[in-house]
Write a protein that holds these residues in place. Sequence first.
Motif, PDB file in Angstrom:
ATOM      1  N   PHE A  20     -21.187  10.460  17.139  1.00  0.00           N
ATOM      2  CA  PHE A  20     -19.826   9.930  17.220  1.00  0.00           C
ATOM      3  C   PHE A  20     -19.842   8.399  17.205  1.00  0.00           C
ATOM      4  O   PHE A  20     -18.992   7.775  16.556  1.00  0.00           O
ATOM      5  N   VAL A  21     -20.787   7.804  17.913  1.00  0.00           N
ATOM      6  CA  VAL A  21     -20.881   6.341  17.931  1.00  0.00           C
ATOM      7  C   VAL A  21     -21.166   5.808  16.535  1.00  0.00           C
ATOM      8  O   VAL A  21     -20.542   4.837  16.077  1.00  0.00           O
ATOM      9  N   ILE A  22     -22.097   6.440  15.822  1.00  0.00           N
ATOM     10  CA  ILE A  22     -22.435   5.982  14.468  1.00  0.00           C
ATOM     11  C   ILE A  22     -21.239   6.128  13.540  1.00  0.00           C
ATOM     12  O   ILE A  22     -20.942   5.225  12.738  1.00  0.00           O
ATOM     13  N   VAL A  23     -20.541   7.253  13.633  1.00  0.00           N
ATOM     14  CA  VAL A  23     -19.352   7.458  12.784  1.00  0.00           C
ATOM     15  C   VAL A  23     -18.310   6.381  13.037  1.00  0.00           C
ATOM     16  O   VAL A  23     -17.733   5.808  12.091  1.00  0.00           O
ATOM     17  N   TYR A  24     -18.077   6.057  14.297  1.00  0.00           N
ATOM     18  CA  TYR A  24     -17.020   5.094  14.592  1.00  0.00           C
ATOM     19  C   TYR A  24     -17.464   3.657  14.321  1.00  0.00           C
ATOM     20  O   TYR A  24     -16.615   2.803  14.044  1.00  0.00           O
ATOM     21  N   ILE A  25     -18.746   3.369  14.377  1.00  0.00           N
ATOM     22  CA  ILE A  25     -19.209   2.052  13.936  1.00  0.00           C
ATOM     23  C   ILE A  25     -18.951   1.882  12.440  1.00  0.00           C
ATOM     24  O   ILE A  25     -18.439   0.844  11.989  1.00  0.00           O
ATOM     25  N   ALA A  26     -19.290   2.928  11.664  1.00  0.00           N
ATOM     26  CA  ALA A  26     -19.004   2.885  10.231  1.00  0.00           C
ATOM     27  C   ALA A  26     -17.506   2.831   9.962  1.00  0.00           C
ATOM     28  O   ALA A  26     -17.048   2.136   9.046  1.00  0.00           O
ATOM     29  N   PHE A  27     -16.736   3.559  10.782  1.00  0.00           N
ATOM     30  CA  PHE A  27     -15.278   3.540  10.615  1.00  0.00           C
ATOM     31  C   PHE A  27     -14.716   2.144  10.892  1.00  0.00           C
ATOM     32  O   PHE A  27     -13.852   1.655  10.147  1.00  0.00           O
ATOM     33  N   PHE A  28     -15.181   1.499  11.965  1.00  0.00           N
ATOM     34  CA  PHE A  28     -14.698   0.151  12.277  1.00  0.00           C
ATOM     35  C   PHE A  28     -15.017  -0.819  11.137  1.00  0.00           C
ATOM     36  O   PHE A  28     -14.178  -1.659  10.770  1.00  0.00           O
ATOM     37  N   ALA A  29     -16.231  -0.694  10.577  1.00  0.00           N
ATOM     38  CA  ALA A  29     -16.607  -1.582   9.475  1.00  0.00           C
ATOM     39  C   ALA A  29     -15.694  -1.379   8.272  1.00  0.00           C
ATOM     40  O   ALA A  29     -15.206  -2.346   7.659  1.00  0.00           O
ATOM     41  N   ALA A  30     -15.426  -0.102   7.940  1.00  0.00           N
ATOM     42  CA  ALA A  30     -14.558   0.181   6.797  1.00  0.00           C
ATOM     43  C   ALA A  30     -13.112  -0.213   7.080  1.00  0.00           C
ATOM     44  O   ALA A  30     -12.414  -0.744   6.198  1.00  0.00           O
ATOM     45  N   PHE A  79     -11.922  -2.557   9.234  1.00  0.00           N
ATOM     46  CA  PHE A  79     -11.714  -4.009   9.288  1.00  0.00           C
ATOM     47  C   PHE A  79     -11.912  -4.649   7.921  1.00  0.00           C
ATOM     48  O   PHE A  79     -11.353  -5.721   7.650  1.00  0.00           O
ATOM     49  N   ALA A  80     -12.694  -4.007   7.061  1.00  0.00           N
ATOM     50  CA  ALA A  80     -12.824  -4.530   5.701  1.00  0.00           C
ATOM     51  C   ALA A  80     -11.503  -4.446   4.956  1.00  0.00           C
ATOM     52  O   ALA A  80     -11.196  -5.292   4.105  1.00  0.00           O
ATOM     53  N   LEU A  81     -10.696  -3.435   5.286  1.00  0.00           N
ATOM     54  CA  LEU A  81      -9.389  -3.288   4.635  1.00  0.00           C
ATOM     55  C   LEU A  81      -8.423  -4.403   5.026  1.00  0.00           C
ATOM     56  O   LEU A  81      -7.501  -4.721   4.263  1.00  0.00           O
ATOM     57  N   ILE A  82      -8.602  -4.974   6.205  1.00  0.00           N
ATOM     58  CA  ILE A  82      -7.690  -6.043   6.644  1.00  0.00           C
ATOM     59  C   ILE A  82      -7.789  -7.246   5.715  1.00  0.00           C
ATOM     60  O   ILE A  82      -6.780  -7.903   5.411  1.00  0.00           O
ATOM     61  N   PHE A  83      -9.003  -7.508   5.232  1.00  0.00           N
ATOM     62  CA  PHE A  83      -9.206  -8.665   4.359  1.00  0.00           C
ATOM     63  C   PHE A  83      -9.122  -8.291   2.875  1.00  0.00           C
ATOM     64  O   PHE A  83      -9.404  -9.128   2.022  1.00  0.00           O
ATOM     65  N   ASP A  84      -8.758  -7.044   2.618  1.00  0.00           N
ATOM     66  CA  ASP A  84      -8.610  -6.615   1.225  1.00  0.00           C
ATOM     67  C   ASP A  84      -7.252  -7.065   0.689  1.00  0.00           C
ATOM     68  O   ASP A  84      -6.216  -6.862   1.337  1.00  0.00           O
ATOM     69  N   GLU A  85      -7.247  -7.660  -0.466  1.00  0.00           N
ATOM     70  CA  GLU A  85      -5.999  -8.175  -1.037  1.00  0.00           C
ATOM     71  C   GLU A  85      -5.064  -7.054  -1.489  1.00  0.00           C
ATOM     72  O   GLU A  85      -3.860  -7.279  -1.631  1.00  0.00           O
ATOM     73  N   ASN A  86      -5.579  -5.854  -1.706  1.00  0.00           N
ATOM     74  CA  ASN A  86      -4.734  -4.759  -2.182  1.00  0.00           C
ATOM     75  C   ASN A  86      -3.824  -4.196  -1.099  1.00  0.00           C
ATOM     76  O   ASN A  86      -2.837  -3.529  -1.404  1.00  0.00           O
ATOM     77  N   GLY A  87      -4.154  -4.446   0.160  1.00  0.00           N
ATOM     78  CA  GLY A  87      -3.304  -3.960   1.248  1.00  0.00           C
ATOM     79  C   GLY A  87      -3.245  -2.447   1.339  1.00  0.00           C
ATOM     80  O   GLY A  87      -2.163  -1.855   1.389  1.00  0.00           O
ATOM     81  N   GLU A  88      -4.407  -1.809   1.387  1.00  0.00           N
ATOM     82  CA  GLU A  88      -4.460  -0.351   1.449  1.00  0.00           C
ATOM     83  C   GLU A  88      -4.481   0.121   2.896  1.00  0.00           C
ATOM     84  O   GLU A  88      -4.925  -0.590   3.808  1.00  0.00           O
ATOM     85  N   LEU A  89      -4.027   1.357   3.095  1.00  0.00           N
ATOM     86  CA  LEU A  89      -4.129   1.996   4.404  1.00  0.00           C
ATOM     87  C   LEU A  89      -5.547   2.524   4.597  1.00  0.00           C
ATOM     88  O   LEU A  89      -6.338   2.630   3.646  1.00  0.00           O
ATOM     89  N   ILE A  90      -5.856   2.884   5.826  1.00  0.00           N
ATOM     90  CA  ILE A  90      -7.178   3.439   6.102  1.00  0.00           C
ATOM     91  C   ILE A  90      -7.350   4.749   5.344  1.00  0.00           C
ATOM     92  O   ILE A  90      -8.395   5.016   4.749  1.00  0.00           O
ATOM     93  N   TYR A  91      -6.312   5.590   5.365  1.00  0.00           N
ATOM     94  CA  TYR A  91      -6.284   6.824   4.585  1.00  0.00           C
ATOM     95  C   TYR A  91      -4.941   6.925   3.882  1.00  0.00           C
ATOM     96  O   TYR A  91      -3.895   6.608   4.489  1.00  0.00           O
ATOM     97  N   PRO A  92      -4.909   7.365   2.618  1.00  0.00           N
ATOM     98  CA  PRO A  92      -3.638   7.542   1.924  1.00  0.00           C
ATOM     99  C   PRO A  92      -2.760   8.536   2.679  1.00  0.00           C
ATOM    100  O   PRO A  92      -3.214   9.630   3.029  1.00  0.00           O
ATOM    101  N   ALA A  93      -1.508   8.154   2.927  1.00  0.00           N
ATOM    102  CA  ALA A  93      -0.637   8.991   3.745  1.00  0.00           C
ATOM    103  C   ALA A  93       0.820   8.691   3.430  1.00  0.00           C
ATOM    104  O   ALA A  93       1.148   7.703   2.770  1.00  0.00           O
TER     105      ALA A  93
END
Length: 389
Positions: free
Chosen positions: A133-143, A145-159
């Motif tokens: 669970f820790v490894i999954v959420y470390i990878a999730f946090f990285a992905a 927070f990378a979206l915050i600096f993405d110019e496309n402005g995508e959600l974490i998951y399409p919804a």
Amino acid sequence: MVLINSVRFYRPFWLCMRVLAPSFFKESTPFVRAYEVVLHVLVTVWFPLHLLLHLLLHPSPADLFKNLTMSLTCVACSLKHVAQLYRLPEIVEIESLIERLDQCIEADQELRYYQDHMICQARRFTRCLYISFVIVYIAFFAAAFALIFDENGELIYPAYFPFDWERNPYLYGVAYGYQFISIMVEGIQGLANDTYSPLTLCLLGGHLHLWSIRMARLGFQEDGMEEQSPLDQHERLLKYIEQHKLLMRLHYLTSQAISAVQLVQLGGCGATLCIIVSYLLFFVGDFISLVYYLVFFGTVCVQLFPSCYFASVVAEEVQRLPYAIFSSRWYNRSRSYRGDLLIFTQFTLGATNRVMRAGGIIELNLNAFFATLKMAYSLFAVVVRMKGR
């Protein structure tokens, strides 16, 4: 000195439940009731629903599979959480039975098995699950927070959201924050769901084996101990029969508490594994997503395997109970002693067909684990064939 306290492994589970269902532990105030309603409406119900509604908007194949990896997981997580909340009274009784069975451990051989096998297995499993669970959420946090600096402005998951978050940065922040917090809460639900069933089956299998050790040495003189009188031996037999009743009660309550949860687990894990592999092979294009979904795949397997393994252990230990009775020194005892033992043996022989079933339908064992993997492969083969057209 060995510390005999099996229920300490449930502390993370109860900590999660204090976050998710605080009214179960204390007097329900209006604030606590409002908190639970908001939590379960916005996360348990709406979060998987808003992911599924996006499928009606005809997304691209990449968005479709990315959505399904989380929507199926969240639907299964919510269903398991609701089933677990419904069984909380039985879960409390299960913990009290395990405490009583802990008090029955007496001989050095039992203490060694308790420390070297039973507790070691429980500790190994829980650590493996927590680390995953820790490894999954470390990878999730990285992905995430990378979206915050993405110019496309995508959600974490399409919804689906009932407002236009793509054109308004404030509404985008609301949608992003809602998904981020909801996934964190879903993680707490998932941790509670995935910890309880295999841990309880592990402890049940361990106590069944400890009782077999206890019963098999009944009537034999132990080193450094005086031989007990026939009356004391008969009383000890009756004592072990009462302990067996506790074990059968624990077996019944465990089967009731985990039945619905494991049915959802088997179906949800099979479909999720298929979708994850499909998304990995056909649509993942960056390294962070690759690592995230590889770890996600491993975590789903870790969620499924322990319950099936420990259920097989429980079934095997139940099968061994009559042999443990026969292994005791019964042949030179009184007629009344042998009569009680014969009736008790017939009772345990009739109970050897007791098995854990997911939803009362699917026998829970290692065969169920491999059948789920086969189902996932079959679904994946269908996806590959459809994509090739």
